[in-house]
Design an enzyme around this catalytic site. Sequence first.
Site, PDB file in Angstrom:
ATOM      1  CD  GLN A 201      56.399  47.384  19.302  1.00 27.97           C
ATOM      2  OE1 GLN A 201      57.504  47.573  19.806  1.00 27.97           O
ATOM      3  NE2 GLN A 201      56.158  47.635  18.029  1.00 27.97           N
ATOM      4  CG  ASP A 242      55.281  40.895  11.522  1.00 31.45           C
ATOM      5  OD1 ASP A 242      54.228  41.528  11.591  1.00 31.45           O
ATOM      6  OD2 ASP A 242      56.055  40.769  12.490  1.00 31.45           O
TER       7      ASP A 242
END
Length: 353
Positions: A201, A242
């Site tokens: 990513q 997260d």
Amino acid sequence: MNKTKNYMLSLKWEEDNLLILDQTKLPEKTEYIMLKTVKDVWEAIFKLKVRGAPAIGIAAAYGLYISIRDSKTKDFKEFYKELKANSDYLASSRPTAVNLFWALKRMEKRAQESKDKSMEEIKRDLLMEAHAIRDEDEAMCKAIGENLLTLLKDGMTILTHCNAGGLATARYGTALAPIFLAKDKGWNIKVFADETRPLLQGARLTTWELLQYGVDVTLICDNMAAHVMSKGWIDAVITGCDRVAANGDAANKIGTYGLAVLAKAHNIPFYIAAPSSTIDIDTADGNGIVIEERSEDEVSCGFGRRTAPEGVKVYNPAFDVTPNHLITAIVTEKGVLRPPYDTAIEKLISKKE
């Protein structure tokens, strides 16, 4: 944000459907895809076509609206039963990012608050709630960026991991928000981006996004971070997250914990950029955070060809947890939180309420 720069939105609402930038195609191809069913949205989240905790929450909110948009029932109990089933289905797509569950619960609550209205009005209210979640996230991310800027100076070099930019949110991002805002101010901030194995990513998304905005970015492999730090080239590490537990332990993309340890060893500040929606006061500490494990193929065949022998065992956690004692500050849209985090988070939550 400065409109003269090329800035791609991760998701849009168009023609009564959800349009997302397919992040599995980046950086080779910029392609928006239309999600027309709740299954489309579930698969987009599960297959990382849309990713990043805030963006996942926004997509799920729109997905829940899509799931009941064409419902024919006129009875609220039946309608809510259908809504709840679809909410549970969307919640099963990924287990770690708290925004997913937060957004779905918020949509469920809005439905309950509108139960005395007509079905068409309830559906309209749910769509408006999804829009609000998106709009609030954009404002939240900008505020996080502004708060992080107070910890930075012109000329600094930042190390980041995974992708916590606009691609992971409604806009601006979390960890990358101060970089974009600094660029708008005319600051010269440079970035080192970890590639972020196994799905890259950092390499595919973060570097692409920063280059689009004209930021000076250098890509490194994950195992080069210690070397770069030892050279004195890094002034701060900033990552997204997260989920933040009530004590300040933070779950983020696998490899973040290692960076925090390295930053501590090199006396480099380690900042977590966290929208308040990622704070989970119902989880006491990092031990209670469920860590998603993904397919072994992402590791053994991650580059389009087999890179490990057939039959080898593979362990592929998508996230790790950084203990609170390694975190210099948690930066939210409400301000900068410092240790002790349990007290700071409790104060933050009480202000929100």
